[in-house]
Design a protein around this motif. Structure first.
Motif, PDB file in Angstrom:
ATOM      1  N   GLN A   4       0.828  -1.205   0.000  1.00 12.65           N
ATOM      2  CA  GLN A   4       0.000   0.000   0.000  1.00 12.65           C
ATOM      3  C   GLN A   4       0.867   1.262   0.000  1.00 12.65           C
ATOM      4  O   GLN A   4       0.535   2.254  -0.643  1.00 12.65           O
ATOM      5  N   ARG A   5       1.964   1.197   0.714  1.00  8.89           N
ATOM      6  CA  ARG A   5       2.863   2.355   0.796  1.00  8.89           C
ATOM      7  C   ARG A   5       3.486   2.652  -0.563  1.00  8.89           C
ATOM      8  O   ARG A   5       3.581   3.815  -0.964  1.00  8.89           O
ATOM      9  N   THR A   6       3.907   1.628  -1.278  1.00 11.37           N
ATOM     10  CA  THR A   6       4.493   1.812  -2.603  1.00 11.37           C
ATOM     11  C   THR A   6       3.469   2.372  -3.574  1.00 11.37           C
ATOM     12  O   THR A   6       3.782   3.278  -4.359  1.00 11.37           O
ATOM     13  N   LEU A   7       2.259   1.858  -3.532  1.00 19.43           N
ATOM     14  CA  LEU A   7       1.211   2.354  -4.413  1.00 19.43           C
ATOM     15  C   LEU A   7       0.875   3.817  -4.115  1.00 19.43           C
ATOM     16  O   LEU A   7       0.650   4.612  -5.035  1.00 19.43           O
ATOM     17  N   ALA A   8       0.882   4.181  -2.840  1.00 20.44           N
ATOM     18  CA  ALA A   8       0.610   5.571  -2.464  1.00 20.44           C
ATOM     19  C   ALA A   8       1.713   6.495  -2.956  1.00 20.44           C
ATOM     20  O   ALA A   8       1.454   7.612  -3.416  1.00 20.44           O
ATOM     21  N   ARG A   9       2.952   6.041  -2.888  1.00 22.23           N
ATOM     22  CA  ARG A   9       4.065   6.846  -3.385  1.00 22.23           C
ATOM     23  C   ARG A   9       3.997   7.027  -4.896  1.00 22.23           C
ATOM     24  O   ARG A   9       4.275   8.112  -5.403  1.00 22.23           O
ATOM     25  N   ILE A  10       3.641   5.983  -5.600  1.00 25.23           N
ATOM     26  CA  ILE A  10       3.509   6.077  -7.051  1.00 25.23           C
ATOM     27  C   ILE A  10       2.393   7.047  -7.411  1.00 25.23           C
ATOM     28  O   ILE A  10       2.532   7.864  -8.326  1.00 25.23           O
ATOM     29  N   ASP A  11       1.281   6.963  -6.696  1.00 20.77           N
ATOM     30  CA  ASP A  11       0.174   7.902  -6.934  1.00 20.77           C
ATOM     31  C   ASP A  11       0.614   9.345  -6.717  1.00 20.77           C
ATOM     32  O   ASP A  11       0.330  10.227  -7.530  1.00 20.77           O
ATOM     33  N   ALA A  12       1.293   9.592  -5.606  1.00 21.24           N
ATOM     34  CA  ALA A  12       1.733  10.954  -5.300  1.00 21.24           C
ATOM     35  C   ALA A  12       2.727  11.463  -6.341  1.00 21.24           C
ATOM     36  O   ALA A  12       2.640  12.613  -6.792  1.00 21.24           O
ATOM     37  N   LEU A  13       3.645  10.621  -6.749  1.00 19.24           N
ATOM     38  CA  LEU A  13       4.622  11.011  -7.758  1.00 19.24           C
ATOM     39  C   LEU A  13       3.960  11.283  -9.098  1.00 19.24           C
ATOM     40  O   LEU A  13       4.292  12.259  -9.783  1.00 19.24           O
ATOM     41  N   ALA A  14       3.007  10.451  -9.475  1.00 17.02           N
ATOM     42  CA  ALA A  14       2.321  10.623 -10.757  1.00 17.02           C
ATOM     43  C   ALA A  14       1.584  11.954 -10.808  1.00 17.02           C
ATOM     44  O   ALA A  14       1.714  12.722 -11.773  1.00 17.02           O
ATOM     45  N   TRP A  15       0.825  12.268  -9.759  1.00 16.44           N
ATOM     46  CA  TRP A  15       0.063  13.518  -9.769  1.00 16.44           C
ATOM     47  C   TRP A  15       0.967  14.734  -9.635  1.00 16.44           C
ATOM     48  O   TRP A  15       0.684  15.798 -10.196  1.00 16.44           O
ATOM     49  N   THR A  16       2.069  14.599  -8.922  1.00 17.28           N
ATOM     50  CA  THR A  16       3.034  15.693  -8.845  1.00 17.28           C
ATOM     51  C   THR A  16       3.642  15.968 -10.214  1.00 17.28           C
ATOM     52  O   THR A  16       3.800  17.130 -10.614  1.00 17.28           O
ATOM     53  N   LEU A  17       3.986  14.908 -10.939  1.00 13.27           N
ATOM     54  CA  LEU A  17       4.538  15.084 -12.281  1.00 13.27           C
ATOM     55  C   LEU A  17       3.518  15.703 -13.227  1.00 13.27           C
ATOM     56  O   LEU A  17       3.861  16.574 -14.038  1.00 13.27           O
ATOM     57  N   ILE A  18       2.279  15.279 -13.131  1.00 15.92           N
ATOM     58  CA  ILE A  18       1.255  15.817 -14.029  1.00 15.92           C
ATOM     59  C   ILE A  18       1.031  17.302 -13.761  1.00 15.92           C
ATOM     60  O   ILE A  18       1.101  18.134 -14.678  1.00 15.92           O
ATOM     61  N   TYR A  19       0.759  17.664 -12.509  1.00 10.92           N
ATOM     62  CA  TYR A  19       0.471  19.060 -12.198  1.00 10.92           C
ATOM     63  C   TYR A  19       1.710  19.948 -12.368  1.00 10.92           C
ATOM     64  O   TYR A  19       1.616  21.067 -12.873  1.00 10.92           O
ATOM     65  N   GLY A  20       2.857  19.465 -11.943  1.00 20.52           N
ATOM     66  CA  GLY A  20       4.091  20.229 -12.135  1.00 20.52           C
ATOM     67  C   GLY A  20       4.440  20.398 -13.605  1.00 20.52           C
ATOM     68  O   GLY A  20       4.874  21.462 -14.041  1.00 20.52           O
ATOM     69  N   GLY A  21       4.236  19.340 -14.374  1.00 22.54           N
ATOM     70  CA  GLY A  21       4.509  19.411 -15.808  1.00 22.54           C
ATOM     71  C   GLY A  21       3.586  20.376 -16.519  1.00 22.54           C
ATOM     72  O   GLY A  21       4.024  21.152 -17.387  1.00 22.54           O
ATOM     73  N   LEU A  22       2.317  20.356 -16.164  1.00 21.74           N
ATOM     74  CA  LEU A  22       1.384  21.294 -16.783  1.00 21.74           C
ATOM     75  C   LEU A  22       1.707  22.734 -16.388  1.00 21.74           C
ATOM     76  O   LEU A  22       1.587  23.657 -17.202  1.00 21.74           O
ATOM     77  N   PHE A  23       2.138  22.933 -15.145  1.00 22.14           N
ATOM     78  CA  PHE A  23       2.536  24.267 -14.714  1.00 22.14           C
ATOM     79  C   PHE A  23       3.744  24.751 -15.516  1.00 22.14           C
ATOM     80  O   PHE A  23       3.778  25.892 -15.985  1.00 22.14           O
ATOM     81  N   LEU A  24       4.752  23.895 -15.687  1.00 21.56           N
ATOM     82  CA  LEU A  24       5.921  24.275 -16.475  1.00 21.56           C
ATOM     83  C   LEU A  24       5.559  24.519 -17.929  1.00 21.56           C
ATOM     84  O   LEU A  24       6.118  25.420 -18.573  1.00 21.56           O
ATOM     85  N   ALA A  52       5.081  11.644 -18.444  1.00 19.76           N
ATOM     86  CA  ALA A  52       5.621  10.659 -17.499  1.00 19.76           C
ATOM     87  C   ALA A  52       4.622  10.384 -16.378  1.00 19.76           C
ATOM     88  O   ALA A  52       4.471   9.234 -15.933  1.00 19.76           O
ATOM     89  N   GLY A  53       3.918  11.402 -15.925  1.00 20.53           N
ATOM     90  CA  GLY A  53       2.892  11.205 -14.900  1.00 20.53           C
ATOM     91  C   GLY A  53       1.749  10.343 -15.393  1.00 20.53           C
ATOM     92  O   GLY A  53       1.261   9.466 -14.680  1.00 20.53           O
ATOM     93  N   VAL A  54       1.335  10.549 -16.632  1.00 20.32           N
ATOM     94  CA  VAL A  54       0.257   9.726 -17.206  1.00 20.32           C
ATOM     95  C   VAL A  54       0.728   8.282 -17.346  1.00 20.32           C
ATOM     96  O   VAL A  54      -0.025   7.341 -17.054  1.00 20.32           O
ATOM     97  N   VAL A  55       1.971   8.094 -17.756  1.00 17.53           N
ATOM     98  CA  VAL A  55       2.517   6.735 -17.865  1.00 17.53           C
ATOM     99  C   VAL A  55       2.558   6.066 -16.495  1.00 17.53           C
ATOM    100  O   VAL A  55       2.241   4.874 -16.368  1.00 17.53           O
ATOM    101  N   LEU A  56       2.909   6.815 -15.465  1.00 14.94           N
ATOM    102  CA  LEU A  56       2.910   6.245 -14.116  1.00 14.94           C
ATOM    103  C   LEU A  56       1.510   5.843 -13.663  1.00 14.94           C
ATOM    104  O   LEU A  56       1.343   4.837 -12.962  1.00 14.94           O
ATOM    105  N   ILE A  57       0.502   6.599 -14.056  1.00 15.05           N
ATOM    106  CA  ILE A  57      -0.868   6.213 -13.709  1.00 15.05           C
ATOM    107  C   ILE A  57      -1.235   4.902 -14.410  1.00 15.05           C
ATOM    108  O   ILE A  57      -1.863   4.022 -13.818  1.00 15.05           O
ATOM    109  N   ILE A  58      -0.820   4.749 -15.648  1.00 13.67           N
ATOM    110  CA  ILE A  58      -1.096   3.503 -16.381  1.00 13.67           C
ATOM    111  C   ILE A  58      -0.361   2.340 -15.735  1.00 13.67           C
ATOM    112  O   ILE A  58      -0.933   1.257 -15.537  1.00 13.67           O
TER     113      ILE A  58
END
Length: 71
Positions: A4-24, A52-58
């Motif tokens: 569960q901890r690994t899945l939560a980290r992947i989720d957090a990283l994916a959404w951080t990449l998506i929102y940060g990438g869109l901001f950049l 990369a964030g979308v790929v992590l969600i997949i």
């Protein structure tokens, strides 16, 4: 199986990449008039981060979830 901890980290990283990438990406588009190379660089890096964030969600959706050991 992923914990569960690994899945939560992947989720957090994916959404951080998506929102940060869109901001950049938006920041790069907004700065194209001031500096072309800087604007394009920010746009490309932002787009790559969002992809990369979308790929992590997949990838996350295909990982099996570990069963809870607590009753």
């Amino acid at each position: 199986m992923a914990s569960q901890r690994t899945l939560a980290r992947i989720d957090a990283l994916a959404w951080t990449l998506i929102y940060g990438g869109l901001f950049l990406l938006v920041l790069g588009i907004a700065s194209h008039d001031e500096t072309r190379i800087g604007g394009w660089s920010l746009s490309v890096i932002g787009a790559l981060a969002a992809v990369a964030g979308v790929v992590l969600i997949i990838v996350r959706s295909r990982l099996p979830q570990a069963p809870d050991s607590k009753p």
